[in-house]
Design a protein around this motif. Structure first.
Motif, PDB file in Angstrom:
ATOM      1  N   GLU A 225       0.778  -1.142   0.005  1.00  0.00           N
ATOM      2  CA  GLU A 225      -0.074   0.001  -0.080  1.00  0.00           C
ATOM      3  C   GLU A 225       0.857   1.277   0.056  1.00  0.00           C
ATOM      4  OE1 GLU A 225      -0.768   0.373   4.881  1.00  0.00           O
ATOM      5  OE2 GLU A 225      -2.183  -0.623   3.575  1.00  0.00           O
ATOM      6  N   LYS A 226       0.229   2.289  -0.495  1.00  0.00           N
ATOM      7  CA  LYS A 226       1.026   3.676  -0.458  1.00  0.00           C
ATOM      8  C   LYS A 226       1.061   4.322   0.835  1.00  0.00           C
ATOM      9  CE  LYS A 226      -1.060   6.931  -2.532  1.00  0.00           C
ATOM     10  NZ  LYS A 226      -1.525   7.754  -3.753  1.00  0.00           N
ATOM     11  N   HIS A 227       2.242   4.771   1.348  1.00  0.00           N
ATOM     12  CA  HIS A 227       2.273   5.519   2.598  1.00  0.00           C
ATOM     13  C   HIS A 227       1.451   6.765   2.495  1.00  0.00           C
ATOM     14  CE1 HIS A 227       3.705   6.546   6.503  1.00  0.00           C
ATOM     15  NE2 HIS A 227       4.067   7.851   6.061  1.00  0.00           N
ATOM     16  N   ILE A 228       0.714   7.113   3.568  1.00  0.00           N
ATOM     17  CA  ILE A 228      -0.107   8.130   3.437  1.00  0.00           C
ATOM     18  C   ILE A 228       0.637   9.253   4.461  1.00  0.00           C
ATOM     19  CG2 ILE A 228      -2.394   9.302   4.119  1.00  0.00           C
ATOM     20  CD1 ILE A 228      -3.663   6.729   3.302  1.00  0.00           C
ATOM     21  N   PHE A 229       0.844  10.429   3.976  1.00  0.00           N
ATOM     22  CA  PHE A 229       1.470  11.521   4.823  1.00  0.00           C
ATOM     23  C   PHE A 229       0.471  12.435   5.246  1.00  0.00           C
ATOM     24  CE2 PHE A 229       5.108   9.938   2.350  1.00  0.00           C
ATOM     25  CZ  PHE A 229       6.083   9.809   3.159  1.00  0.00           C
ATOM     26  N   THR A 230       0.253  12.547   6.544  1.00  0.00           N
ATOM     27  CA  THR A 230      -0.528  13.454   6.918  1.00  0.00           C
ATOM     28  C   THR A 230       0.133  14.554   7.932  1.00  0.00           C
ATOM     29  OG1 THR A 230      -0.716  12.350   9.186  1.00  0.00           O
ATOM     30  CG2 THR A 230      -2.332  11.882   7.172  1.00  0.00           C
ATOM     31  N   PRO A 288       9.668  25.425   4.862  1.00  0.00           N
ATOM     32  CA  PRO A 288       9.894  24.633   6.071  1.00  0.00           C
ATOM     33  C   PRO A 288       8.597  24.714   7.077  1.00  0.00           C
ATOM     34  CG  PRO A 288      11.022  26.767   6.219  1.00  0.00           C
ATOM     35  CD  PRO A 288      10.558  26.710   4.968  1.00  0.00           C
ATOM     36  N   THR A 289       7.469  24.170   6.512  1.00  0.00           N
ATOM     37  CA  THR A 289       6.320  24.110   7.384  1.00  0.00           C
ATOM     38  C   THR A 289       5.642  22.839   7.132  1.00  0.00           C
ATOM     39  OG1 THR A 289       4.668  25.055   5.956  1.00  0.00           O
ATOM     40  CG2 THR A 289       5.977  26.618   7.088  1.00  0.00           C
ATOM     41  N   ILE A 290       5.063  22.461   8.225  1.00  0.00           N
ATOM     42  CA  ILE A 290       4.665  21.034   8.220  1.00  0.00           C
ATOM     43  C   ILE A 290       3.421  20.919   6.981  1.00  0.00           C
ATOM     44  CG2 ILE A 290       2.812  19.455   9.155  1.00  0.00           C
ATOM     45  CD1 ILE A 290       4.244  20.445  12.107  1.00  0.00           C
ATOM     46  N   GLU A 291       2.637  22.087   6.848  1.00  0.00           N
ATOM     47  CA  GLU A 291       1.660  22.078   5.933  1.00  0.00           C
ATOM     48  C   GLU A 291       2.135  21.985   4.246  1.00  0.00           C
ATOM     49  OE1 GLU A 291      -0.665  25.644   6.705  1.00  0.00           O
ATOM     50  OE2 GLU A 291       0.670  26.927   5.878  1.00  0.00           O
TER      51      GLU A 291
END
Length: 311
Positions: A225-230, A288-291
Motif C-alpha cells: 500500500e502507498k504510505h499516506i503522509f498527514t 519549512p512548514t508542516i503544511e
C-alpha cells in the motif's frame, strides 16, 4: 551488594529525549531485537504495578510483536542462577552472589516469555556480547543493527550499546523500553547513548519507522500500500527529532526558526525517501512548514523513487 529496591518513577517521554549525534534509520532487514535480562529476579526489584515497569513490559511486548511480524530475529539474554565463583568473578564484588537457581528467579517474566523461534543466550557479564555468540550470529545473518530493550539501562543495556558501536553495529536504544534504578540513572544512560554510541528513540517512533521501511523481499511495484503522509504524522516525526511535544508545533510554523537544523532535515529526507517520497533537502528547506511538506510529500508519493535501495 544486592540489587536495590527501586522506587517508582515516571518513564521518559518524547520531551525528555536527548539530542542524537547520528541519524541512523532502523531497517528490518538489518536489525536484531534484544530483550536484555528481563528475568523475574531483576524485574522484582521494581515496584509491581507502578511506573516504569508497567510501561517497560508493555513497550517491549509491542516491539517484539512488530519484530516477529517483520521477520526481525528476537534474542534474549538471561543470567544463570547459582553461578560458580570462577564464572561470576568480579561481579560478586559489586553485586554479591546474584540470582539463585530455580524455576522462578531465572525465568523471563511471563508476559515476555520466549517462544520456539526466539534465541536465549546465557549471559555472564554486563555486555550481551561478552562470552556469548551474539556477534557471530549477527555476522552470519548479515545484520548490523541492534535494537536494545530491557534492564538495567545504565548497566547492561548501555554497555551492550557501547560494545555494539565498537563492533560497527548500529545500536538503537529505546528510551521507554528500558528501565533503571532511578530516573536520574535512566536519563544518564540515554544521554550517554545519544552522545557516544547509539541512536535513542521512543517505542512508537521505532514502531512507525520499522513499519514503513520496505521489505527486502519487495520490489517497488509490489508494495502492499502507498504510505499516506498527514500533517499529524509529519508533526510526530518532527517532534521526535526536536525532543518536543507534537502539540506545541503548528502546521504553519517556520521549522528552521524552531531549531530544525540541516542534520535533522536530512534525517527526514532519508526516512521519507525510504517510504517512497522523492524529496530533496533543498525543497524542504525552501518551504519549512508542516503544511507545505505535507502537500509536497502527498504529490511525490505518487512516483516511485528511481534510486531507492530495494535490496
Amino acid at each position: 551488594m544486592a540489587i536495590p529496591a527501586i522506587q517508582p518513577y515516571q518513564m521518559p517521554t518524547a520531551s525528555d529525549m536527548p539530542t542524537n549525534k547520528v541519524s541512523w534509520v532502523p531497517d528490518p532487514n538489518r536489525a536484531v531485537f534484544l530483550i536484555h535480562d528481563m528475568q523475574n529476579y531483576f524485574v522484582d526489584a521494581f515496584t509491581a504495578g507502578a511506573s516504569p515497569v508497567i510501561e517497560l513490559s508493555a513497550n517491549i511486548r509491542k516491539l517484539k510483536d512488530q519484530c516477529v511480524q517483520l521477520g526481525i530475529p528476537v534474542v534474549y539474554t538471561a543470567q544463570p542462577g547459582s553461578q560458580n565463583p570462577e564464572d561470576r568473578a568480579l561481579l560478586t564484588d559489586f553485586w554479591g552472589p546474584g540470582l539463585s537457581s530455580g524455576p522462578y528467579e531465572e525465568k523471563i517474566v511471563a508476559e515476555l516469555a520466549p517462544v520456539d523461534n526466539d534465541l536465549v543466550l546465557t549471559k555472564w557479564r554486563y555486555s550481551a556480547f561478552k562470552r556469548t555468540n551474539l556477534l557471530e550470529i549477527m555476522r552470519e545473518q548479515g545484520r548490523d543493527q541492534l535494537i536494545i530493550s530491557g534492564i538495567y539501562a545504565h548497566i547492561g543495556c548501555l554497555v551492550t550499546a557501547c560494545e555494539a558501536f565498537m563492533e560497527d553495529i548500529e545500536a538503537f536504544f529505546v528510551a521507554d523500553a528500558v528501565a533503571d534504578f532511578s530516573r536520574d540513572k535512566h536519563k544518564m544512560a540515554l544521554d550517554y547513548a545519544a552522545g557516544r554510541c547509539a541512536f535513542t528513540l521512543m517505542t512508537d517512533s521505532l514502531l512507525d519507522q520499522l513499519k514503513h521501511t520496505p521489505s527486502a523481499a519487495q520490489k517497488p511495484s509490489e508494495k502492499a500500500e502507498k504510505h499516506i503522509f498527514t500533517c499529524e504524522s509529519i508533526r510526530t516525526q518532527i517532534a521526535e527529532l526536536l525532543q518536543e511535544s507534537p502539540d506545541d508545533i503548528a502546521d504553519n510554523e517556520d521549522l528552521l526558526n524552531r531549531g530544525l537544523d540541516s542534520v535533522r532535515i536530512m534525517t527526514l529526507v532519508e526516512q521519507w525517501r525510504r517510504e517512497g517520497a522523492e524529496v530533496t533537502f533543498v525543497e524542504l528547506a525552501e518551504r519549512p512548514t508542516i503544511e507545505e511538506w505535507q502537500k509536497l510529500l502527498s504529490i511525490r508519493i505518487e512516483r516511485v523513487l528511481p534510486n531507492a535501495d530495494y535490496l
